[in-house]
Design an enzyme around this catalytic site. Structure first.
Site, short mmCIF file in Angstrom:
data_model
loop_
_atom_site.label_atom_id
_atom_site.label_comp_id
_atom_site.label_asym_id
_atom_site.label_seq_id
_atom_site.Cartn_x
_atom_site.Cartn_y
_atom_site.Cartn_z
N LYS A 45 13.99 28.75 38.34
CA LYS A 45 12.85 29.66 38.45
C LYS A 45 12.08 29.66 37.15
CE LYS A 45 10.73 33.21 40.56
NZ LYS A 45 9.52 33.19 39.73
N CYS A 130 0.16 30.04 34.94
CA CYS A 130 0.35 31.49 35.02
C CYS A 130 -0.51 32.15 33.96
CB CYS A 130 1.82 31.85 34.78
SG CYS A 130 2.91 31.37 36.12
#
Length: 309
Positions: A45, A130
């Protein structure tokens, strides 16, 4: 014999399939399921320096042709994933990917410094897709910031590293980001992340709670954009930079098209959420059937060989 083996950097993988970071790869149980699946490898992740709970639910919804999400980077924190990949290293597995997504450049530098000084010998994916600073665009859309990040990273970092990019839509933007990436010893590019700020409505209401219902779009909706990004980066980047394609992979045909456009590996996101790890067996079987029907025996037979009219 039909082979779907592939290579990135100096690492060979039994097949070209893996999960997309963010999907079923947060906990030890999920990572173990990926490890024991029929994927060629797996990625952790995307993590931040400290653990994050992420956005309130509902934050992910399956749609007819894909998915929409605004997860908010939920993860168990950098130290958790560093311990995990170092444990895998001790067991002799250095073929996995470690994804980091610091909320600031300083946090990314701190994480990469620890990785640089550790025994980790796998591949690191630096997520440039991001937000980094409130009120600023994603790093990958801020070309000056991207250059600043990569310049500082490669001033000290010597291990194999790739970058995860947002989707691009303008030809000039492809050229601008490729010019920057080509300056640095980047080993791979992952493209694309979800298409940001989509809105999906059911029964006169948005379907996810965060950001007034705006979220990242994935699945079949994004495949044409994903293929375009894979193709453009295959054409514009140095040939020793591998492309990891991601977006709209539901069938073996989708995997085939990503490789045809130039991908060396292919990540699965939305369909992994829907079908769990059994999707890798189906995709590899379907891909081999397509290759057999076309008399291809390896990925190199057709990788990057998309025909133009």
């Amino acid at each position: 014999m039909i082979s779907i083996e592939t290579t990135i950097f100096n690492k060979k993988f039994s097949n070209c399939l893996m999960n997309a970071s963010g999907v079923k790869c947060m906990t030890i149980e999920e990572l173990s399921n990926l490890k024991n699946s029929e994927s060629g490898t797996w990625i952790t992740k995307s993590c931040t320096l400290s653990p994050r709970e992420g956005n309130p639910s509902p934050r992910y919804v399956d749609l007819k042709l894909g998915s929409i999400n605004s997860m908010g980077l939920p993860n168990l924190g950098f130290e958790f994933y560093l311990d995990y990949v170092l444990t895998e290293h001790e067991m002799g597995n250095d073929n996995l990917f470690f994804s980091i997504a610091g909320l600031t450049l300083e946090n990314n530098i701190k994480m990469l410094t620890q990785i640089e000084n550790s025994d980790f010998q796998g591949l690191v994916e630096l997520n440039l897709s991001c937000p980094n600073i409130p009120g600023k665009p994603q790093t990958g859309y801020d070309f000056e910031r991207t250059e600043e990040v990569l310049k500082k990273v490669f001033s000290f970092y010597t291990k194999p590293l790739g970058v995860k990019l947002p989707p691009y839509f303008d030809m000039v933007h492809f050229e601008m980001i490729a010019e920057i990436i080509n300056k640095y010893p980047i080993q791979f590019v992952t493209c694309i992340n979800s298409i940001g700020n989509a809105l999906y409505i059911e029964d006169e209401s948005v379907v996810i709670k965060p950001k007034s219902g705006f979220g990242g779009l994935g699945g079949a909706y994004v495949k044409p954009t994903a293929l375009a990004n894979v193709r453009m980066f295959y054409k514009l980047l140095r040939k020793n930079i591998s492309i990891i394609g991601c977006g709209g992979v539901e069938t073996g045909r989708d995997v085939f098209e990503h490789i045809l456009c130039g991908a060396s590996m292919v990540q699965v996101g939305t369909q992994l959420m829907k079908d769990d790890v059994k999707i890798f067996s189906k995709l590899s079987s379907d891909l081999k059937e397509i290759m057999k029907s076309k008399n291809y025996t390896s990925l190199s037979d057709f990788k990057g060989k998309l025909k133009e009219l």
